[in-house]
Design a protein around this motif. Sequence first.
Motif, mmCIF file in Angstrom:
data_model
loop_
_atom_site.group_PDB
_atom_site.id
_atom_site.type_symbol
_atom_site.label_atom_id
_atom_site.label_comp_id
_atom_site.label_asym_id
_atom_site.label_seq_id
_atom_site.Cartn_x
_atom_site.Cartn_y
_atom_site.Cartn_z
ATOM 1 N N VAL A 155 25.741 33.662 30.543
ATOM 2 C CA VAL A 155 27.148 34.369 30.697
ATOM 3 C C VAL A 155 26.850 35.825 31.401
ATOM 4 O O VAL A 155 27.598 35.963 32.541
ATOM 5 C CB VAL A 155 27.692 34.851 29.123
ATOM 6 C CG1 VAL A 155 29.215 35.544 29.484
ATOM 7 C CG2 VAL A 155 27.814 33.518 28.669
ATOM 8 N N TRP A 183 48.473 27.367 25.642
ATOM 9 C CA TRP A 183 47.754 27.977 26.371
ATOM 10 C C TRP A 183 46.329 28.052 25.992
ATOM 11 O O TRP A 183 45.452 28.228 27.209
ATOM 12 C CB TRP A 183 48.559 29.385 26.698
ATOM 13 C CG TRP A 183 49.876 29.106 27.570
ATOM 14 C CD1 TRP A 183 51.040 28.831 27.141
ATOM 15 C CD2 TRP A 183 49.803 28.920 28.858
ATOM 16 N NE1 TRP A 183 51.903 28.857 28.066
ATOM 17 C CE2 TRP A 183 51.139 28.815 29.251
ATOM 18 C CE3 TRP A 183 48.873 28.905 30.045
ATOM 19 C CZ2 TRP A 183 51.544 28.563 30.629
ATOM 20 C CZ3 TRP A 183 49.350 28.642 31.120
ATOM 21 C CH2 TRP A 183 50.567 28.544 31.474
ATOM 22 N N ILE A 209 44.799 25.203 27.807
ATOM 23 C CA ILE A 209 44.662 25.296 29.143
ATOM 24 C C ILE A 209 43.609 26.447 29.293
ATOM 25 O O ILE A 209 42.631 25.649 30.366
ATOM 26 C CB ILE A 209 46.164 25.886 29.657
ATOM 27 C CG1 ILE A 209 47.101 24.767 29.577
ATOM 28 C CG2 ILE A 209 45.855 26.184 31.090
ATOM 29 C CD1 ILE A 209 48.463 25.219 29.695
ATOM 30 N N ILE A 210 43.407 27.529 28.697
ATOM 31 C CA ILE A 210 42.317 28.434 29.143
ATOM 32 C C ILE A 210 41.199 27.784 28.845
ATOM 33 O O ILE A 210 39.924 27.818 29.421
ATOM 34 C CB ILE A 210 42.499 29.793 28.271
ATOM 35 C CG1 ILE A 210 43.657 30.321 28.900
ATOM 36 C CG2 ILE A 210 41.368 30.628 28.314
ATOM 37 C CD1 ILE A 210 44.480 31.398 28.196
ATOM 38 N N ILE A 242 40.112 25.396 31.677
ATOM 39 C CA ILE A 242 39.254 25.882 32.599
ATOM 40 C C ILE A 242 37.871 26.383 32.374
ATOM 41 O O ILE A 242 36.981 26.207 33.203
ATOM 42 C CB ILE A 242 40.328 27.406 33.107
ATOM 43 C CG1 ILE A 242 41.711 26.804 33.471
ATOM 44 C CG2 ILE A 242 39.415 28.248 34.125
ATOM 45 C CD1 ILE A 242 42.817 27.879 33.661
ATOM 46 N N ILE A 243 37.894 27.074 31.463
ATOM 47 C CA ILE A 243 36.409 27.654 31.272
ATOM 48 C C ILE A 243 35.370 26.501 31.208
ATOM 49 O O ILE A 243 34.351 26.581 31.484
ATOM 50 C CB ILE A 243 36.365 28.422 29.784
ATOM 51 C CG1 ILE A 243 37.222 29.700 29.849
ATOM 52 C CG2 ILE A 243 34.813 28.818 29.602
ATOM 53 C CD1 ILE A 243 37.494 30.386 28.812
ATOM 54 N N TYR A 290 34.649 24.656 34.393
ATOM 55 C CA TYR A 290 33.897 25.536 35.314
ATOM 56 C C TYR A 290 32.421 25.303 34.697
ATOM 57 O O TYR A 290 31.536 25.433 35.575
ATOM 58 C CB TYR A 290 34.378 26.917 35.201
ATOM 59 C CG TYR A 290 33.430 27.960 35.860
ATOM 60 C CD1 TYR A 290 33.021 27.729 37.205
ATOM 61 C CD2 TYR A 290 32.801 28.912 34.902
ATOM 62 C CE1 TYR A 290 32.343 28.873 37.730
ATOM 63 C CE2 TYR A 290 31.890 29.799 35.568
ATOM 64 C CZ TYR A 290 31.515 29.722 36.905
ATOM 65 O OH TYR A 290 30.509 30.678 37.246
ATOM 66 N N TRP A 307 29.129 24.523 36.505
ATOM 67 C CA TRP A 307 27.950 25.583 36.628
ATOM 68 C C TRP A 307 26.647 24.931 36.321
ATOM 69 O O TRP A 307 25.679 25.213 37.072
ATOM 70 C CB TRP A 307 28.280 26.724 35.824
ATOM 71 C CG TRP A 307 27.384 27.951 36.097
ATOM 72 C CD1 TRP A 307 27.707 29.110 36.817
ATOM 73 C CD2 TRP A 307 26.462 28.340 35.077
ATOM 74 N NE1 TRP A 307 26.847 30.058 36.740
ATOM 75 C CE2 TRP A 307 26.072 29.652 35.597
ATOM 76 C CE3 TRP A 307 25.862 27.844 34.357
ATOM 77 C CZ2 TRP A 307 24.958 30.401 35.226
ATOM 78 C CZ3 TRP A 307 24.645 28.451 33.691
ATOM 79 C CH2 TRP A 307 24.333 29.526 34.010
ATOM 80 N N ALA A 352 56.059 33.711 26.167
ATOM 81 C CA ALA A 352 54.710 33.081 25.953
ATOM 82 C C ALA A 352 54.206 32.370 27.147
ATOM 83 O O ALA A 352 53.009 32.487 27.448
ATOM 84 C CB ALA A 352 55.052 31.591 25.148
ATOM 85 N N GLY A 394 50.743 33.309 29.152
ATOM 86 C CA GLY A 394 49.905 32.122 29.122
ATOM 87 C C GLY A 394 49.250 31.980 30.612
ATOM 88 O O GLY A 394 48.381 31.935 30.776
ATOM 89 N N ALA A 444 47.043 34.950 31.474
ATOM 90 C CA ALA A 444 45.622 34.742 30.673
ATOM 91 C C ALA A 444 44.807 33.655 31.717
ATOM 92 O O ALA A 444 43.794 34.197 31.754
ATOM 93 C CB ALA A 444 45.952 34.506 29.586
ATOM 94 N N ALA A 445 45.571 32.696 31.879
ATOM 95 C CA ALA A 445 44.957 31.560 32.575
ATOM 96 C C ALA A 445 44.608 31.891 33.979
ATOM 97 O O ALA A 445 43.197 31.713 34.554
ATOM 98 C CB ALA A 445 45.770 30.321 32.782
ATOM 99 N N VAL A 492 41.370 34.160 33.625
ATOM 100 C CA VAL A 492 40.356 33.328 33.348
ATOM 101 C C VAL A 492 39.599 32.777 34.463
ATOM 102 O O VAL A 492 38.348 32.533 34.800
ATOM 103 C CB VAL A 492 40.395 32.518 31.964
ATOM 104 C CG1 VAL A 492 39.508 31.447 31.828
ATOM 105 C CG2 VAL A 492 40.654 33.167 30.835
ATOM 106 N N ALA A 493 40.496 32.397 35.343
ATOM 107 C CA ALA A 493 40.228 31.318 36.439
ATOM 108 C C ALA A 493 39.504 32.471 37.503
ATOM 109 O O ALA A 493 38.420 31.884 38.235
ATOM 110 C CB ALA A 493 41.456 30.692 37.231
ATOM 111 N N ALA A 504 36.233 33.111 36.382
ATOM 112 C CA ALA A 504 35.065 31.993 36.614
ATOM 113 C C ALA A 504 34.805 32.061 38.129
ATOM 114 O O ALA A 504 33.548 32.014 38.143
ATOM 115 C CB ALA A 504 35.777 30.910 36.459
ATOM 116 N N HIS A 541 32.192 34.989 38.231
ATOM 117 C CA HIS A 541 30.931 34.422 37.799
ATOM 118 C C HIS A 541 30.212 33.368 38.548
ATOM 119 O O HIS A 541 28.964 33.694 38.664
ATOM 120 C CB HIS A 541 31.408 33.751 36.238
ATOM 121 C CG HIS A 541 30.251 33.689 35.595
ATOM 122 N ND1 HIS A 541 29.439 32.258 35.599
ATOM 123 C CD2 HIS A 541 29.399 34.287 34.493
ATOM 124 C CE1 HIS A 541 28.555 32.315 34.394
ATOM 125 N NE2 HIS A 541 28.630 33.465 34.164
#
Lengths: 238, 373
Positions: free
Chosen positions: A113, A190, A193-194, A197-198, A201, A205, B328, B332, B335-336, B339-340, B343, B346
């Motif tokens: 991480v 949501w 969805i999050i 994505i993680i 990825y 990775w 909401a 959302g 936040a998405a 996060v993207a 990534a 990262h």
Amino acid sequence: MTTISHDFKRVFVWEAPVRLFHWINVLAILTLAATGIIIGNPPAIMSGAEATNQYWFGINRYIHFISAYILTFNMLYRMFWSYMGNKYANWKQFFPYNKKGIKNTLFVLKHHVLLQNEKVYDFRKNIIGHNPIAAISYSLLFILMLIQIFTGFGLYADNSTWFFPKLFAWVPSFLGGDMNTRLIHHITTWGFIIFTIIHVYLAMWHDWLEGRGEISSMFGGYKFIRKERLKKEEEKND
Amino acid sequence: MNAAKNKQDTYYESIIKNGFSRRDFMTFTAFMAAYMGYETSSIAQIANALKTTPRLPIIWEHYQECTCCSESFIRTDHPIAANIILDKVSLDYTLTLMAASGHQAEAAKKATMEKYKGEYILCVEGSVPLGEEGVFCCIAGKTALEQLKEAAAGAKAIIAWGSCASNGCVQSSKPNPTNATPIHKIITDKPIIRVPGCPPIGEVMAGVIVHVIAFGKLPELDRQGRPKAFYAKRVHDSCYRRPYFDAGLFVEEFDDENAKKGYCLYKVGCKGPVTYNSCGTMKWNNGVSYPIQSGHGCFGCSEDNFWDNGPIYERLTNVPGFGIEANADKVGMVAAGVVAGAAVGHAIASKMSKRKELKERIVSGKDLEKQVE
């Protein structure tokens, strides 16, 4: 960095039930999220046809409910398999429950991480099954799924005569009405969805950086580990 | 009920004395049985009960409220409900409708409470303020809390009329300056029927009272203490516009073509899908109409905290703690996106930090490539 062997061995990690669970879960979550977002905010499809000849929104909801059943029973099946399957499928994998687990968690946090490099590359620290951080994220996903199951079937219970959704009929009144239950159900989507994505990825990775077949393992069930690592496992087992 | 102690007329006698015919009486009974969802055989049971049961004394208290519940009740579609149950026979004490006032009114209440201790029904309209020792609502020199506790002590059961008494309604919405509190949170040792709605449908109110009279017990209640006969169905599931919902035909804005066609009001914030009430089946004002039929979405007046449940004309509610405009989906999406972005960051950082490891693998991979036959 010492030169290390690139002699890889093919190890069976994910059993068929685990892989099946994974892909059914993928389909169920994608379907639920897509149909759920449509239910939350239906697109304006203007049509000259009479309402009697149309039922697309009803069908959309129907698919949502079917997928919800699939997700729920698929999850129960995975819980069952966490007692029946191999050590990588075991329920203990999902929590850092002992000293070694905590050590591994910190290792992954530091090197995967936060991207620190090891002073001396130690292939023994390559993780074969779930890495501990990923395992924690799956536990969180499990909690998200529980929230969706409780709120979703709670809202659905009133439309149903079957005992299973009725088990959740208490949820809306517990959460202060359907309105609030619906809001929680909507927001939690949501979270999925999050997570997706993680998760996608990080799978890419690991495949890219470690080259041990991270992604293909979820299709075929095999991962690749260094030959030296195998010896150590044998020694430990002796 | 003790007949020797109570020599008053039965409901039927009072009804006839008031100039109604037996036919009127039977019509009323049939209406009520239908509203309560009973089979036809129970019409006789209800009629019989009304013929033989002496009047049930009722004390009707008004606290923090607007009297819309009383207004609704006196407009029930059969005049007997209003005239007999409310006006002429039963009500021993009600601020709004009784003839007596001042000390006389209080004396009437006291007399009823003493004479029918443990027998009378206490109807409560309005919430009770608990803030500042209850000074926000005082009647006859006592706070609403004192009045309620005194009246509830000898009551057989309590009916909490309307959203005020059953969930606090507008005065208990944030920030609730008077600490308005619904009845069931104050009185915990008596059976309470919650009849939410702002106001509840008049026929529902009459139905609840007739049930108590006719069967001598409370109607079957759901988890939230509401009579199942009237609050078991979502407005959405009994809505005449439901086929448009299933067909995906929605009103987009109130003045568009779809609104004129009478499509589903889901997208303009109708709370029918989350509201339990009888509006879709009984309707209002003698079955003339109800909000959705008039072209306005349901706003969930019979649900807990409906004033705090977000905008009336939008589907999505605001997420607490994210500002006024943050629903909401906006939260959302942000936040998405974050996060993207993380990534991607990262991935770039990995490429730099782990370059040695990557390079080594690429080198060894290319070496092996050369060895391939």
